[in-house]
Scaffold this motif. Structure first.
Motif, short mmCIF file in Angstrom:
data_model
loop_
_atom_site.label_atom_id
_atom_site.label_comp_id
_atom_site.label_asym_id
_atom_site.label_seq_id
_atom_site.Cartn_x
_atom_site.Cartn_y
_atom_site.Cartn_z
N ARG A 164 4.73 2.79 2.87
CA ARG A 164 5.76 2.82 1.84
C ARG A 164 5.59 1.64 0.87
O ARG A 164 5.65 1.81 -0.35
CB ARG A 164 7.15 2.77 2.49
N ILE A 165 5.32 0.45 1.40
CA ILE A 165 5.12 -0.73 0.55
C ILE A 165 3.89 -0.55 -0.33
O ILE A 165 3.91 -0.86 -1.53
CB ILE A 165 5.02 -2.00 1.42
N HIS B 284 6.19 1.69 7.14
CA HIS B 284 6.66 0.66 6.22
C HIS B 284 5.52 0.13 5.35
O HIS B 284 5.69 -0.08 4.14
CB HIS B 284 7.29 -0.51 7.01
N GLU C 138 4.78 1.95 -2.98
CA GLU C 138 5.62 1.30 -4.00
C GLU C 138 4.77 0.40 -4.90
O GLU C 138 4.95 0.38 -6.12
CB GLU C 138 6.74 0.49 -3.32
N VAL D 179 5.48 0.33 12.26
CA VAL D 179 5.01 -0.54 11.17
C VAL D 179 4.26 0.24 10.09
O VAL D 179 4.44 -0.01 8.89
CB VAL D 179 4.12 -1.68 11.75
#
Length: 168
Positions: A38-39, A35, A42, A32
């Motif tokens: 990364r989110i 991710h 972003e 998790v």
């Protein structure tokens, strides 16, 4: 291991919960967390790009505003120049009208003086004729018998010549 657990005063449920928690952390860290990172990256990049785009748009808007202000100032300057040209043209035209009026006035004055001189000469000529006629009448009454018409005419011409030399 049961001896350590009992020595610490821990029960099996608590050890299982700690083990499960550690496994959950490892799972979250492996599956998790990348991710989520990364989110978040972003999202951070999106915000940074939005701020950069907003700053660029602000700069473009400021440049456009400055361009509009420059064009407005240029239009004001052109309008002022047009007004000044129109004012100068009006002044020149007014001066031309004044000069034309002065020239017309001088022409009318000269014409009037010429008319006066013509009328004066005409009046003097009429006066000479009348004086000549009266002179002939007077002379014929005074000397009616001995003077001929040619002699009278010569005397009249001489009288007119002398009268013409006198200042009027």
């Amino acid at each position: 291991m049961d001896g350590v657990i009992n020595a610490l005063g821990l029960n099996n449920t608590l050890v299982a919960q700690v083990f499960n928690f550690i496994m959950l952390l490892i799972f979250l860290r492996v599956v998790v967390y990348p991710h989520i990172v990364r989110i978040l990256e972003e999202r951070q990049n999106y915000i940074a790009n939005s701020v950069t785009a907003a700053e660029e748009e602000r700069k473009q808007a400021e440049a456009l505003r400055q361009q509009y202000l420059d064009e407005l100032n240029k239009a004001k300057a052109e309008a002022q120049e047009i007004v000044q040209k129109a004012t100068r043209a009006a002044e020149v035209q007014a001066q031309e009208i004044i000069e034309s009026a002065k020239a017309e006035s001088a022409r009318i004055k000269e014409s009037a003086l010429q008319d006066i001189n013509r009328e004066k000469e005409k009046a003097v000529a009429e006066l000479r004729d009348q004086v000549a006629t009266l002179s002939i009448l007077v002379a014929s009454k005074v000397v009616s018998e001995k003077i001929t018409a040619d002699v009278q005419r010569g005397m009249i011409d001489e009288f007119i010549k002398e009268a013409g030399d006198l200042p009027c």
